[in-house]
Design a protein around this motif. Structure first.
Motif, short mmCIF file in Angstrom:
data_model
loop_
_atom_site.label_atom_id
_atom_site.label_comp_id
_atom_site.label_asym_id
_atom_site.label_seq_id
_atom_site.Cartn_x
_atom_site.Cartn_y
_atom_site.Cartn_z
N ARG A 2 -15.99 24.03 46.16
CA ARG A 2 -16.50 24.90 45.09
C ARG A 2 -15.58 26.08 44.86
O ARG A 2 -15.39 26.53 43.73
CB ARG A 2 -17.92 25.39 45.43
N GLU A 3 -14.99 26.55 45.93
CA GLU A 3 -14.08 27.69 45.79
C GLU A 3 -12.89 27.35 44.90
O GLU A 3 -12.41 28.19 44.14
CB GLU A 3 -13.59 28.11 47.18
N ILE A 4 -12.44 26.13 44.99
CA ILE A 4 -11.26 25.73 44.22
C ILE A 4 -11.64 25.21 42.83
O ILE A 4 -11.05 25.58 41.83
CB ILE A 4 -10.47 24.63 44.96
N HIS A 5 -12.65 24.33 42.81
CA HIS A 5 -12.91 23.60 41.57
C HIS A 5 -14.21 23.98 40.87
O HIS A 5 -14.40 23.65 39.70
CB HIS A 5 -12.95 22.10 41.86
N GLY A 6 -15.14 24.59 41.57
CA GLY A 6 -16.44 24.90 40.94
C GLY A 6 -17.28 23.64 40.79
O GLY A 6 -17.75 23.06 41.77
N GLU A 7 -17.39 23.20 39.56
CA GLU A 7 -18.26 22.07 39.25
C GLU A 7 -17.79 20.78 39.94
O GLU A 7 -16.58 20.53 40.05
CB GLU A 7 -18.24 21.86 37.73
N ILE A 8 -18.77 19.98 40.36
CA ILE A 8 -18.43 18.73 41.02
C ILE A 8 -18.26 17.62 39.98
O ILE A 8 -19.23 17.25 39.31
CB ILE A 8 -19.51 18.35 42.06
#
Lengths: 491, 318
Positions: B60-66
């Protein structure tokens, strides 16, 4: 300048005579389609990469964060030495290695050769490679350099035949034997038919000879000695060789952190507790072996090793302090050592050498800088040298200042035209300069496998064959019987 | 053998096994993502992929949404993710390189070749063009590495430490996989329920899990019946003849631990033996009654502790 090529009697190659021991190979080569040879060369590179026969480049990381590993270019055209020439070399190398071992023993014991005035005392006693810690220490069999890599070059002489010269003695931790072995395996894999047609002396038993040599110097208290190879670790440029030799001999490859000294005895840390070590084939320099005695800031070695060594509880190969005999300032005296210790005339010649520490020699060198090679006495790897004929006027003047400031730090030699050997380069097959490093093993007897590592300078005209400067390697063939080889090729 | 060597061997095999399990997990989630919406609804498999490796916060820290593509990228080639296939295969190869003299040439070359080929596939876009093919390749390389180990290595301590690493990593991975999948149901993320529900969802959910450990055909062979959660759990926890089950993995751990035993490993062997016996005499009904999540959490803790004990007894120089 007179040139000598190993395969052809003259350059350019077109229309030139082929030397007798190369005739059968040359015929074979002329029958090979260019694209087949190209494919074999590509295959060799692919295999070397997959097998991971690489050397690490210091301080470099590749894009994936792993240390950079480079392939040493491999040339598919072998360097061939006829049997009589090898026999001569072998006798000369045995003589030289024997005298060098006698010399090191003498330096750390009676110093007869210094007292006889044959080698100047200050050259030895003020030398950074002299280890006072070794003085008076008894080592097994009085052998110091169990493994010697002696660099041989060939140059043209007046009648157009080549003559072999010793260029350098490497008595500390000489590298390259793994490439000698892997180059042969590669050639046999790529060109099996060539080996049917030529009686090429085998080299694959080298690890056996090495193990035999190492076991021969074990302390008498160890009838079944445990031998280990000591490496500085994975990031050392020769790590492949260390791992390869340990594996081929079936012994442990250890790092300093795996060793511990207790009661002046060396142990390695195993999953079943500590196990005694009797012989260490060390592949790190004296300075890093034992922080108690040498560099205190080094964690590559093992604290207390020198105590165990002094107590005679472990053998270290090569012994500590062998660097005193392969220093470039000592090199000019090796022929005298052979006369002094063995009472024989040297079978192999040194390259004529001017010692800049001598006033007359220095004067001559300064007057002829543009035609000489000047080398730093402690330099290695082709660094810190001037190649006069290839240098610009400004480079020569810069070097002159350095030389005048520290004459005893340099020696000078004529720019021998190293022999060349046909080699694949981008434009096709062309002559490239080569040298030869046979590996001489001294245990109960002196042993070696036929040949050695042939290094090749890939840049046109270059004399620098060192791998750290882009040199490549070739397989080295000693033909056991040239007439038989020609006979079978005709079938 | 040297403690340091044993350590490298053990981790080499753990890392290659971990890469394989990640590939299995991603492969199944990728296949599932191609099902029609009704069948994949609620599976939340991409979140599951991250949960298994405890990587949701890092992701989540890098990309946010899955999203599918981002999770794939994160789990396959992200150098900052210590569990990515790139990082696992590099670690396997670096460990192999450190002990290449202890391995047979074939074993070393397999790892070296895997690494070189991985770099090529990631560099020239082969992975993005055909992820399914890429996951197959990772699995094959892991099979090959085990096969060449079995087929060429002397069966001495080196071999046993390799097997130990593989078995312990596998026990851990299978337990995590089961836990995340069952946990999703217990939390109600899933349309059906553990006890029954809509048959179609059940089928896709459990068959996904089975396929991720190559157990789909095995299930059919063993039970010759419809797929039920209880049997899936039984197969993957208690079957001694199912290669990736917890029981089979622990048998392997205990067997190899016995073979390398030393003067200080008695307590570690006792703990491992105890864990094995607990599995051997367990019943699936009891496990489900007390709660699978609690059971697997405890198992993972014990496996983790065992890993620490093995390190202390064998791998850390003393």
């Amino acid at each position: 300048m007179q040139r000598f090529d190993e395969m052809y009697a003259a350059t350019p190659f077109e229309g030139s005579d082929v030397r007798a021991h190369y005739k059968s190979y040359r015929e074979w080569l002329s029958r090979q389609p260019a694209d087949t040879m190209q494919a074999r060369r590509a295959e060799a590179e692919m295999i070397f990469r997959r097998v991971g026969i690489t050397f690490a480049v210091y301080g470099a990381k590749d894009e994936a964060g792993a240390g950079q590993e480079r392939l040493i270019p491999f040339d598919t055209i072998p360097r061939i030495i006829p049997a009589p020439e090898w026999t001569h070399l072998q006798r000369g190398l045995t003589q030289r290695a024997t005298a060098l071992n006698r010399f090191i023993h003498d330096i750390y014991h009676g110093q007869d050769i210094l007292r006889a005035g044959i080698v100047p005392s200050d050259l030895i006693l003020d030398n950074a490679q002299f280890r006072p810690e070794m003085a008076g220490l008894k080592v097994p069999g009085d052998i110091y350099a169990q493994i010697a890599g002696i660099d041989i070059v060939r140059a043209a002489n007046a009648d157009g035949t080549g003559e072999y010269y010793v260029l350098e003695d490497n008595l500390r931790v000489p590298s390259g034997v793994s490439y000698m072995l892997e180059n042969r395996r590669m050639m046999m894999r790529l060109f099996p038919d060539l080996f049917e047609q030529h009686a090429v002396a085998p080299v694959a038993h080298y690890p056996d000879l090495l193990l035999d040599t190492l076991r021969a110097v074990a302390p008498a208290s160890a009838p079944e000695p445990t031998v280990v190879v000591l490496t500085p670790g994975m990031h050392n440029s020769a790590y492949f060789e260390h791992a390869f030799l340990a594996q081929q001999m079936g012994v442990e490859l250890v790092e300093g952190q795996d060793l511990v000294v207790e009661n002046d005895t060396v142990y390695m840390r195993t999953t079943h507790g500590r196990r005694r070590v009797d012989v260490i084939y060390r592949r790190l320099d004296d300075d890093f072996l034992d922080p108690e005695v040498f560099r205190a800031d080094s964690s590559l070695g093992c604290a207390g090793l020198m105590r165990a060594y002094r107590a005679g509880n472990v053998a270290i190969c090569n012994a500590i302090g062998t660097g005193i005999a392969d220093d470039k300032s000592v090199y000019p005296f090796v022929p005298d050592m052979i006369r002094f210790y063995l009472g024989e005339e040297p079978l192999l010649s040194n390259v004529p050498t001017w010692m800049c520490r001598k006033e007359d020699d220095l004067k001559y060198v300064l007057d002829h800088l543009d035609e000489l090679v000047v080398k730093e006495v402690h330099g290695a790897g082709g660094y810190g040298m001037l190649i006069g004929p290839a240098a610009t006027r400004a480079e020569i003047e810069d070097f002159r200042q350095v030389l005048v400031g520290n004459p005893s730090g340099y020696i000078a030699q004529p720019t021998l035209s190293l022999s060349s050997c046909p080699t694949y380069v981008e434009s096709g097959i062309a002559p490239r300069h080569i040298d030869l490093r046979p590996f001489v093993l001294s245990g109960k007897t002196v042993q070696m496998v036929a040949g050695g590592l042939t290094r090749v300078a890939l840049k046109e005209g270059s004399l620098v064959v060192n791998s750290s400067q882009g040199g490549g390697t070739k397989d080295t063939w000693v033909l056991e019987d040239a007439t038989e080889a020609e006979g079978s090729a005709a079938c | 053998m040297l403690s340091r060597t044993a350590d490298h061997l053990y981790w080499m095999s753990r890392y290659i096994e971990r890469a394989e399990n990640t590939a299995r997990l991603l492969s199944v989630s990728y296949d599932t993502s191609m099902l029609p919406k009704a069948a994949r609804q609620g599976l939340k498999s991409w979140q599951g992929v991250l949960s298994i490796s405890e990587l949701v916060p890092a992701y989540r820290e890098i990309h946010g949404e899955i999203t599918r593509d981002k999770v794939l990228d994160f789990m396959v080639r992200d150098d900052s993710n210590p569990a990515s296939i790139l990082r696992c295969l590099r670690a396997a190869r670096e460990n192999a390189r450190a002990v290449r003299g202890t391995l047979t040439t074939e074993v070393w070359e397999t790892h070296n070749h895997t690494w070189l080929e991985l770099r090529r596939q990631l560099d020239d876009g082969a992975f993005e063009r055909d992820p399914a093919q890429f996951f197959e390749w990772v699995k094959e390389r892991s099979h090959l590495s085990r096969g060449v180990t079995q087929g060429t290595m002397l069966q001495d301590d080196a071999y046993h430490f390799l097997r130990l690493g593989t078995a312990l990593e596998r026990a851990d991975n299978t337990a995590r996989l089961l836990d995340v999948k069952f946990h999703a149901i217990e939390r109600g993320d899933y349309h059906g329920s553990a006890s029954g529900g809509v048959a179609q969802f059940d089928f896709y959910h459990w068959s996904t899990l089975l396929r991720s450990v190559s157990a789909f055909e095995v299930y059919r062979k063993v039970y010759r019946d419809v797929i039920t959660p209880g049997r899936v759990a039984e197969l993957l926890i208690l079957r001694p003849d199912m290669p990736r089950s917890l029981l089979a993995s622990m048998q392997e751990v205990v067997a190899n631990l016995t073979l390398v035993a030393n003067a200080q490993s008695e307590e570690t062997q006792r703990k491992a033996g105890r864990l094995l016996v607990d599995l051997r005499y367990a019943r699936i009904e009891e496990i489900l009654a007390t709660g699978l999540h609690a059971y697997l959490t405890e198992f993972l803790e014990r496996v983790n502790a065992l890993g620490g004990d093995i390190s202390r007894d064998f791998l850390v120089a003393n």
